[in-house]
Design an enzyme around this catalytic site. Structure first.
Site, PDB file in Angstrom:
ATOM      1  N   SER A  99       0.815  -1.216   0.000  1.00  0.00           N
ATOM      2  CA  SER A  99       0.000   0.000   0.000  1.00  0.00           C
ATOM      3  C   SER A  99       0.854   1.273   0.000  1.00  0.00           C
ATOM      4  O   SER A  99       1.825   1.383   0.753  1.00  0.00           O
ATOM      5  CB  SER A  99      -0.895   0.011   1.243  1.00  0.00           C
ATOM      6  OG  SER A  99      -1.633   1.204   1.304  1.00  0.00           O
ATOM      7  N   GLY A 116      -3.915   3.860   1.056  1.00  0.00           N
ATOM      8  CA  GLY A 116      -4.924   3.941   2.110  1.00  0.00           C
ATOM      9  C   GLY A 116      -6.076   4.905   1.799  1.00  0.00           C
ATOM     10  O   GLY A 116      -5.859   6.008   1.316  1.00  0.00           O
ATOM     11  N   ILE A 121       3.611  11.330   3.712  1.00  0.00           N
ATOM     12  CA  ILE A 121       2.643  11.721   2.670  1.00  0.00           C
ATOM     13  C   ILE A 121       1.395  12.302   3.343  1.00  0.00           C
ATOM     14  O   ILE A 121       0.750  13.197   2.802  1.00  0.00           O
ATOM     15  CB  ILE A 121       2.248  10.492   1.803  1.00  0.00           C
ATOM     16  CG1 ILE A 121       3.492   9.792   1.226  1.00  0.00           C
ATOM     17  CG2 ILE A 121       1.261  10.873   0.708  1.00  0.00           C
ATOM     18  CD1 ILE A 121       4.337  10.589   0.283  1.00  0.00           C
ATOM     19  N   GLY A 122       1.069  11.792   4.522  1.00  0.00           N
ATOM     20  CA  GLY A 122      -0.131  12.276   5.210  1.00  0.00           C
ATOM     21  C   GLY A 122      -1.397  11.610   4.702  1.00  0.00           C
ATOM     22  O   GLY A 122      -2.488  12.205   4.732  1.00  0.00           O
ATOM     23  N   ASN A 165      -6.583  -0.895   1.192  1.00  0.00           N
ATOM     24  CA  ASN A 165      -6.028  -0.470   2.485  1.00  0.00           C
ATOM     25  C   ASN A 165      -6.936   0.636   3.003  1.00  0.00           C
ATOM     26  O   ASN A 165      -7.150   1.644   2.329  1.00  0.00           O
ATOM     27  CB  ASN A 165      -4.592   0.017   2.251  1.00  0.00           C
ATOM     28  CG  ASN A 165      -3.881   0.453   3.518  1.00  0.00           C
ATOM     29  OD1 ASN A 165      -4.089   1.551   3.993  1.00  0.00           O
ATOM     30  ND2 ASN A 165      -3.022  -0.388   4.052  1.00  0.00           N
ATOM     31  N   CYS A 188      -2.489   5.034  12.481  1.00  0.00           N
ATOM     32  CA  CYS A 188      -2.971   6.408  12.341  1.00  0.00           C
ATOM     33  C   CYS A 188      -3.713   6.795  13.626  1.00  0.00           C
ATOM     34  O   CYS A 188      -4.190   5.932  14.370  1.00  0.00           O
ATOM     35  CB  CYS A 188      -3.856   6.565  11.114  1.00  0.00           C
ATOM     36  SG  CYS A 188      -4.994   5.227  10.868  1.00  0.00           S
ATOM     37  N   GLY A 226      12.136   0.652   3.292  1.00  0.00           N
ATOM     38  CA  GLY A 226      13.251   0.279   2.429  1.00  0.00           C
ATOM     39  C   GLY A 226      14.187  -0.708   3.108  1.00  0.00           C
ATOM     40  O   GLY A 226      13.935  -1.168   4.236  1.00  0.00           O
ATOM     41  N   GLY A 253       7.434  -2.946  -1.475  1.00  0.00           N
ATOM     42  CA  GLY A 253       7.013  -1.556  -1.288  1.00  0.00           C
ATOM     43  C   GLY A 253       7.936  -0.572  -1.959  1.00  0.00           C
ATOM     44  O   GLY A 253       7.884  -0.363  -3.182  1.00  0.00           O
TER      45      GLY A 253
HETATM   46  C1  LIG Z   1       5.379   6.571   0.196  1.00  0.00           C
HETATM   47  C2  LIG Z   1       4.761   5.499   1.033  1.00  0.00           C
HETATM   48  C3  LIG Z   1       3.389   5.528   1.290  1.00  0.00           C
HETATM   49  C4  LIG Z   1       2.779   4.543   2.092  1.00  0.00           C
HETATM   50  N1  LIG Z   1       1.433   4.582   2.314  1.00  0.00           N
HETATM   51  C5  LIG Z   1       0.839   3.610   3.066  1.00  0.00           C
HETATM   52  C6  LIG Z   1      -0.579   3.612   3.280  1.00  0.00           C
HETATM   53  O1  LIG Z   1      -1.315   4.452   2.759  1.00  0.00           O
HETATM   54  N2  LIG Z   1      -1.093   2.648   4.101  1.00  0.00           N
HETATM   55  C7  LIG Z   1      -0.313   1.665   4.677  1.00  0.00           C
HETATM   56  O2  LIG Z   1      -0.827   0.817   5.397  1.00  0.00           O
HETATM   57  N3  LIG Z   1       1.021   1.619   4.441  1.00  0.00           N
HETATM   58  C8  LIG Z   1       1.615   2.569   3.660  1.00  0.00           C
HETATM   59  N4  LIG Z   1       2.972   2.525   3.436  1.00  0.00           N
HETATM   60  C9  LIG Z   1       3.789   1.422   4.036  1.00  0.00           C
HETATM   61  C10 LIG Z   1       4.066   0.294   3.022  1.00  0.00           C
HETATM   62  O3  LIG Z   1       2.870  -0.296   2.561  1.00  0.00           O
HETATM   63  C11 LIG Z   1       4.987  -0.786   3.630  1.00  0.00           C
HETATM   64  O4  LIG Z   1       4.366  -1.332   4.770  1.00  0.00           O
HETATM   65  C12 LIG Z   1       6.325  -0.228   4.041  1.00  0.00           C
HETATM   66  O5  LIG Z   1       6.775   0.690   3.065  1.00  0.00           O
HETATM   67  C13 LIG Z   1       7.400  -1.308   4.240  1.00  0.00           C
HETATM   68  O6  LIG Z   1       7.741  -1.940   3.020  1.00  0.00           O
HETATM   69  P1  LIG Z   1       8.980  -1.469   2.087  1.00  0.00           P
HETATM   70  O7  LIG Z   1      10.162  -1.303   2.994  1.00  0.00           O
HETATM   71  O8  LIG Z   1       9.151  -2.556   1.069  1.00  0.00           O
HETATM   72  O9  LIG Z   1       8.584  -0.192   1.467  1.00  0.00           O
HETATM   73  C14 LIG Z   1       3.588   3.496   2.631  1.00  0.00           C
HETATM   74  C15 LIG Z   1       4.970   3.461   2.351  1.00  0.00           C
HETATM   75  C16 LIG Z   1       5.549   4.435   1.551  1.00  0.00           C
HETATM   76  C17 LIG Z   1       7.035   4.345   1.252  1.00  0.00           C
END
Ligand SMILES: Cc1cc2nc3c(=O)[nH]c(=O)nc-3n(C[C@H](O)[C@H](O)[C@H](O)COP(=O)(O)O)c2cc1C
Length: 304
Positions: A20, A45, A70-71, A98, A129, A216, A264
């Site tokens: 997400s 989300g 991002i908020g 999500n 949140c 990351g 992600g």
């Molecule tokens: C820019 C950005 C926006 C994200 N927005 C959401 C979101 O809206 N809802 C959510 O549950 N997780 C959100 N995440 C978290 C990711 O879904 C994921 O759990 C997290 O980035 C860890 O995985 P990664 O290290 O492979 O990115 C966001 C992550 C990033 C980088």
């Protein structure tokens, strides 16, 4: 060779989804990879109303990672259904939505709306949140609130429910159990880790929001441990994520106890990552003579 896995009653053709917030609403990536080869698409989300998000800068790169604030920008339920659902519903792979809210009631209402839509694969509850009714405490770091949110959504929908865990807890086990007891079908482990970066010349935070969430590769060892801890605590499937860049990373999560994984941050610099992970999983299974991907899940040899 069997790659399919089951998340509650949702069947996935393979265990690799996109996380997400890192994959828009699918359509943004349609020119960059064959979406129908993914296990599932998890969209950004969504709450009841549209959200503008935070002022910029909203992202900053750090060593081996990204901090974002991002908020939770989004179109709201109606905006999503009008603008993004018509494309997503044509895909062969399931869409996981999500969802989030600022109160328990809002979560339940969003869940009800997507239940009524028809064709949704599952709902993923972003509990990282604040609850505006309870002084801004995060749903995901308060056992009572977490149980309330999951139970309210469970009442509101028959769709599979995935609870997306916060890494910001001393011990994930009681939170995992609370989600399971309240009716969650699966866990997603993990969301981003609270973080901050400062420009030493201006002495200003690098994000307009001051703090954000770290994601990351630097998150991966923390996330793998969280998956392992959660897998000791519950029997429901776990979707592992945090810094996955290739099949070896995904395998680590599965061996620690995940039934599926999500890519992600890597989507931002290599949109084909999820497909490369699927190909690499196949290759590994062939080499090791494993005929069913489910055999990998929780196969860690701790010697304990
Ligand atoms: C820019 C950005 C926006 C994200 N927005 C959401 C979101 O809206 N809802 C959510 O549950 N997780 C959100 N995440 C978290 C990711 O879904 C994921 O759990 C997290 O980035 C860890 O995985 P990664 O290290 O492979 O990115 C966001 C992550 C990033 C980088």
């Amino acid at each position: 060779m069997k790659l399919s896995v089951q998340i509650g009653k949702l069947k996935l053709q393979n265990p690799v989804m996109v996380a997400s917030g890192t994959f828009g609403y699918g359509a943004e990536y349609a020119q960059l990879l064959d979406l129908n080869k993914l296990g599932a698409i998890v969209v950004k989300g969504i709450r009841l109303e549209p959200v503008r998000g935070n002022p910029t800068p909203r992202t900053v790169e750090v060593a081996s990672g990204l901090i974002n604030a991002i908020g939770l920008q989004g179109p709201g339920v109606d905006g999503f259904i009008k603008k993004y659902w018509p494309f997503l519903k044509t895909l062969k792979v399931p869409t996981i939505i999500n969802i989030w809210g600022t109160t328990v009631e809002e979560y339940a209402e969003v869940a009800r709306r997507f239940d009524a839509l028809g064709g949704v694969g599952a709902l993923e509850l972003n509990v990282s949140c604040p609850n505006i009714k309870e002084g801004g405490a995060q749903f995901g770091t308060d056992l009572k609130l977490l149980a309330q949110v999951v139970a309210a959504c469970r009442k509101a929908t028959k769709l599979p429910l995935i609870t997306k865990m916060s890494p910001n807890v001393v011990n994930i086990a009681p939170f995992a159990r609370a989600a399971e007891d309240a009716g969650s079908d699966a866990l997603a482990v993990t969301n981003s880790y609270p973080a901050m970066a400062i420009d030493i010349e201006t002495r200003k935070p690098k994000l307009a929001n001051v703090t954000g969430g770290l994601t990351g590769p630097c998150l991966k060892p923390i996330a793998v441990k969280l998956v392992w801890d959660a897998a000791q605590a519950v029997t429901m499937p776990i979707i592992g994520m945090g810094g996955i860049q290739n099949a070896a990373d995904a395998l680590e999560f599965m061996i620690a106890g995940a039934s599926a994984v999500a890519v992600g941050t890597a989507n931002f610099y290599e949109p084909q990552t999820a497909l490369q992970v699927i190909a690499g999983l196949r290759e590994f299974m062939q080499k090791k003579n494993i005929n069913d991907v489910r055999k990998l899940s929780g196969s860690v040899q701790t010697g304990k």
